[in-house]
Design an enzyme around this catalytic site. Sequence first.
Site, PDB file in Angstrom:
ATOM      1  N   ASP A  18       0.880  -1.160   0.000  1.00  0.00           N
ATOM      2  CA  ASP A  18       0.000   0.000   0.000  1.00  0.00           C
ATOM      3  C   ASP A  18       0.920   1.212   0.000  1.00  0.00           C
ATOM      4  O   ASP A  18       1.631   1.464   0.978  1.00  0.00           O
ATOM      5  CB  ASP A  18      -0.886  -0.019   1.245  1.00  0.00           C
ATOM      6  N   ASN A  41       3.452   4.635 -10.719  1.00  0.00           N
ATOM      7  CA  ASN A  41       2.183   4.621 -11.450  1.00  0.00           C
ATOM      8  C   ASN A  41       0.959   4.525 -10.541  1.00  0.00           C
ATOM      9  O   ASN A  41      -0.150   4.821 -10.979  1.00  0.00           O
ATOM     10  CB  ASN A  41       2.183   3.440 -12.435  1.00  0.00           C
ATOM     11  N   SER A  93       2.200  11.121 -14.246  1.00  0.00           N
ATOM     12  CA  SER A  93       1.322  12.244 -13.931  1.00  0.00           C
ATOM     13  C   SER A  93       0.110  12.142 -14.842  1.00  0.00           C
ATOM     14  O   SER A  93      -0.496  11.087 -14.981  1.00  0.00           O
ATOM     15  CB  SER A  93       2.087  13.562 -14.117  1.00  0.00           C
ATOM     16  N   TYR A 119      -8.175  15.816  -8.385  1.00  0.00           N
ATOM     17  CA  TYR A 119      -7.222  14.951  -9.073  1.00  0.00           C
ATOM     18  C   TYR A 119      -6.110  15.773  -9.702  1.00  0.00           C
ATOM     19  O   TYR A 119      -4.921  15.446  -9.565  1.00  0.00           O
ATOM     20  CB  TYR A 119      -7.946  14.131 -10.133  1.00  0.00           C
ATOM     21  N   LYS A 133      -1.893  15.783  -9.149  1.00  0.00           N
ATOM     22  CA  LYS A 133      -0.919  15.603 -10.222  1.00  0.00           C
ATOM     23  C   LYS A 133      -0.058  16.851 -10.427  1.00  0.00           C
ATOM     24  O   LYS A 133       1.115  16.748 -10.802  1.00  0.00           O
ATOM     25  CB  LYS A 133      -1.631  15.208 -11.517  1.00  0.00           C
ATOM     26  N   THR A 193      -9.334   2.806 -20.141  1.00  0.00           N
ATOM     27  CA  THR A 193      -9.080   1.878 -19.044  1.00  0.00           C
ATOM     28  C   THR A 193     -10.215   2.038 -18.037  1.00  0.00           C
ATOM     29  O   THR A 193     -11.174   2.782 -18.282  1.00  0.00           O
ATOM     30  CB  THR A 193      -7.734   2.178 -18.361  1.00  0.00           C
TER      31      THR A 193
END
Length: 272
Positions: free
Chosen positions: A56, A83, A134, A148, A152, A183
């Site tokens: 984690d 990632n 990123s 979000y 980043k 995805t």
Amino acid sequence: MAKTIFITGASRGLGRIWAEAFLKRGDQVIVAVRNPDALNELSEQFPADLLVIKVDVTDKLACFEAIALAKSHFGVIDVLINNAGYGHIGAIEELKEEEVRRQFETNVYGSLWMMQAILPVMREQHSGHIIQVSSALGIVSFPTLGLYSASKFAVEALSDSLVAEVSGFGIKVSIIEPNGYRTDFATTSGIESKALPVYDGVRAYLAEGNKIEDWGIPEATVSAVLQLVDAENPPLRLILGRVGFQWIKSVYQQRLQTWEEWQDVSIAAQGN
């Protein structure tokens, strides 16, 4: 020449695709994931070249232990691909404190802990390549994606500082900035705040402009990532996808225009 590559968040999505591509070409791969069972099929295919570690990334000690285990197992770590992360959708007014903290703990602190863990290894080796995943949203931001993007933007800032700090040790740094890909990032792996009806119009406007045909094909990123890993002089920033390039170019043109229009005010604010 084969490399030893450590990837976080590789149980699915782009990370999984990249890990499999590295293995198929003969690299040694370490994957740090929350659910090791998701990699059982790859482990059976590549028993000698794949090391799966349950981690984690919000747990700093676990990050350091994972790097130590990987170094002990393969003897070297050439590349770290940070990632691990997830998306969060919510207007600024909709965000809950625990949602904000969780987003930063994963996307920012998790990336930071892995960087801190790998740097002593790479300094000792006098070589290494840290690749930060990123997003195009780490440079531009859209409505309901501010949290979000903020995470980043932070990854980008940390990476800008890092490259200047470690270049003298033979360590390279790159930032990958993908636009949207097909995805589960924005579906099953993402989080959405409880919606306030007052922002329904904003969400509808964003959905109208976010067309599926503008989303990239995940497998198409493989060649770019392999080229980045193999580059003798890799770029600091690499955009993945034509749409992200269009977003970023437009935003920077607007910013430059505004700064130039207000340049006299800015210069006067210097005071001397």
